[in-house]
Design a protein around this motif. Structure first.
Motif, PDB file in Angstrom:
ATOM      1  N   MET A 100       1.015  -1.326   0.568  1.00  0.00           N
ATOM      2  CA  MET A 100       0.091   0.275  -0.351  1.00  0.00           C
ATOM      3  C   MET A 100       0.773   1.013   0.335  1.00  0.00           C
ATOM      4  SD  MET A 100      -3.226   0.946   2.808  1.00  0.00           S
ATOM      5  CE  MET A 100      -3.299  -0.330   3.483  1.00  0.00           C
TER       6      MET A 100
ATOM      7  N   ASN B 139       2.307   5.159   0.759  1.00  0.00           N
ATOM      8  CA  ASN B 139       1.989   5.875   1.308  1.00  0.00           C
ATOM      9  C   ASN B 139       1.187   7.042   1.483  1.00  0.00           C
ATOM     10  OD1 ASN B 139       4.233   4.970   2.805  1.00  0.00           O
ATOM     11  ND2 ASN B 139       5.623   6.860   2.516  1.00  0.00           N
TER      12      ASN B 139
ATOM     13  N   LYS C 152      -2.104   5.007   3.063  1.00  0.00           N
ATOM     14  CA  LYS C 152      -2.092   5.100   3.873  1.00  0.00           C
ATOM     15  C   LYS C 152      -2.193   6.406   4.813  1.00  0.00           C
ATOM     16  CE  LYS C 152       1.823   1.607   3.943  1.00  0.00           C
ATOM     17  NZ  LYS C 152       3.267   1.485   3.990  1.00  0.00           N
ATOM     18  N   TYR C 153      -1.958   6.841   4.619  1.00  0.00           N
ATOM     19  CA  TYR C 153      -2.027   8.547   4.985  1.00  0.00           C
ATOM     20  C   TYR C 153      -4.013   8.875   5.437  1.00  0.00           C
ATOM     21  CZ  TYR C 153       2.474  10.463   5.918  1.00  0.00           C
ATOM     22  OH  TYR C 153       4.167  10.084   6.258  1.00  0.00           O
TER      23      TYR C 153
ATOM     24  N   ASP D 238      -6.395   6.752   4.371  1.00  0.00           N
ATOM     25  CA  ASP D 238      -7.114   5.795   6.141  1.00  0.00           C
ATOM     26  C   ASP D 238      -7.079   6.406   6.729  1.00  0.00           C
ATOM     27  OD1 ASP D 238      -7.672   4.316   3.444  1.00  0.00           O
ATOM     28  OD2 ASP D 238      -6.173   3.025   3.917  1.00  0.00           O
TER      29      ASP D 238
ATOM     30  N   GLU E 135      -5.955  -1.777  14.087  1.00  0.00           N
ATOM     31  CA  GLU E 135      -6.002  -1.407  12.096  1.00  0.00           C
ATOM     32  C   GLU E 135      -4.974   0.005  11.794  1.00  0.00           C
ATOM     33  OE1 GLU E 135      -4.752  -2.937   8.735  1.00  0.00           O
ATOM     34  OE2 GLU E 135      -5.099  -4.002  10.336  1.00  0.00           O
TER      35      GLU E 135
ATOM     36  N   ILE F  14      -1.143   0.338  10.656  1.00  0.00           N
ATOM     37  CA  ILE F  14      -0.868   1.259   9.170  1.00  0.00           C
ATOM     38  C   ILE F  14       0.105   2.675   9.727  1.00  0.00           C
ATOM     39  CG2 ILE F  14      -1.880   3.002   7.765  1.00  0.00           C
ATOM     40  CD1 ILE F  14      -4.679   1.467   8.340  1.00  0.00           C
TER      41      ILE F  14
ATOM     42  N   GLU G 233       3.497   1.755   9.969  1.00  0.00           N
ATOM     43  CA  GLU G 233       3.678   1.520   8.623  1.00  0.00           C
ATOM     44  C   GLU G 233       5.053   2.956   8.236  1.00  0.00           C
ATOM     45  OE1 GLU G 233       1.157  -0.661   6.463  1.00  0.00           O
ATOM     46  OE2 GLU G 233       0.587  -2.465   7.666  1.00  0.00           O
ATOM     47  N   ILE G 234       3.595   3.859   8.559  1.00  0.00           N
ATOM     48  CA  ILE G 234       3.797   4.354   7.786  1.00  0.00           C
ATOM     49  C   ILE G 234       5.585   5.383   8.427  1.00  0.00           C
ATOM     50  CG2 ILE G 234       2.809   7.399   7.619  1.00  0.00           C
ATOM     51  CD1 ILE G 234       0.138   6.826   7.623  1.00  0.00           C
TER      52      ILE G 234
ATOM     53  N   ASP H  38       8.385   3.507   6.843  1.00  0.00           N
ATOM     54  CA  ASP H  38       8.984   4.258   5.882  1.00  0.00           C
ATOM     55  C   ASP H  38       9.515   5.728   4.977  1.00  0.00           C
ATOM     56  OD1 ASP H  38       7.280   1.477   5.106  1.00  0.00           O
ATOM     57  OD2 ASP H  38       5.310   2.604   4.862  1.00  0.00           O
TER      58      ASP H  38
END
Length: 138
Positions: free
Chosen positions: A1, A3, A6-7, A9, A26, A30, A33-34, A37
Motif C-alpha cells: 500500500m 504512503n 496510508k495517510y 486511510d 489497524e 498503519i 508502517e508510515i 517507511d
C-alpha cells in the motif's frame, strides 16, 4: 500500500472516529508502517535532537548517565562533516543551535511544543528523560 493511501486511510479514520481512532489496532498498524517507511525516504537526515539522543544513548549503554555540553558539541560537529549535511547548518552558529534544541526540549521548558527530551543535571551537563529514551524521530 502506498504512503499516500496510508495517510488517507488514517485521516479518514480520525475524521470519522476522532481520537478513538488511536485505539484502533489497524490504524495503529498503519501509523507504525508510515513511521517506518518515513525513515527510509530519500533525502532525510538526522535531526539535531536525534543526533544528541544517539550520543546520549551510546553513553547509557556504557552506563554513563549524563553528558557534558562540550562533548555534545564535538560529537555533533563531527557528525555534520558527513556530506549529507552539506549546507544544512550554519557552522558559525551551530553551537547556538544545539544549545537552543537542548533548552527548548528540556524537561522544565515552559513551551507546549517542547518534547521534554533532556534534563539539565547542572550547568553544561545533560541527561535523557524517559521521553528522550523513547524518542523515535529523525
Amino acid at each position: 500500500m502506498g504512503n499516500l493511501i496510508k495517510y488517507a486511510d488514517v485521516y479518514k479514520a480520525f475524521e470519522k472516529s476522532g481520537e478513538s481512532a488511536k485505539k484502533d489496532k489497524e490504524i495503529q498498524k498503519i501509523i507504525a508502517e508510515i513511521n517506518s517507511d518515513e525513515k527510509q525516504l530519500p533525502g532525510t537526515i538526522s535531526s539535531i535532537n536525534s543526533m544528541i539522543i544517539d550520543l546520549m544513548k551510546s553513553k547509557l549503554s556504557e552506563e554513563i548517565q549524563s553528558v557534558k555540553l562540550n562533548e555534545i558539541y564535538e560529537y555533533l560537529e563531527k557528525r555534520i562533516e558527513d556530506p549529507i549535511f552539506a549546507g544544512k547548518y550554519k557552522l558559525n552558529a551551530f553551537r547556538n543551535t544545539i544549545r537552543g534544541e537542548l533548552n527548548h526540549n528540556e524537561i522544565s521548558a515552559d513551551d507546549v511544543h517542547s518534547k521534554k527530551l533532556y534534563k539539565r543535571e547542572e550547568k553544561g551537563i545533560y541527561s535523557l528523560t524517559d521521553f528522550g529514551k523513547d524518542f523515535k524521530g529523525r
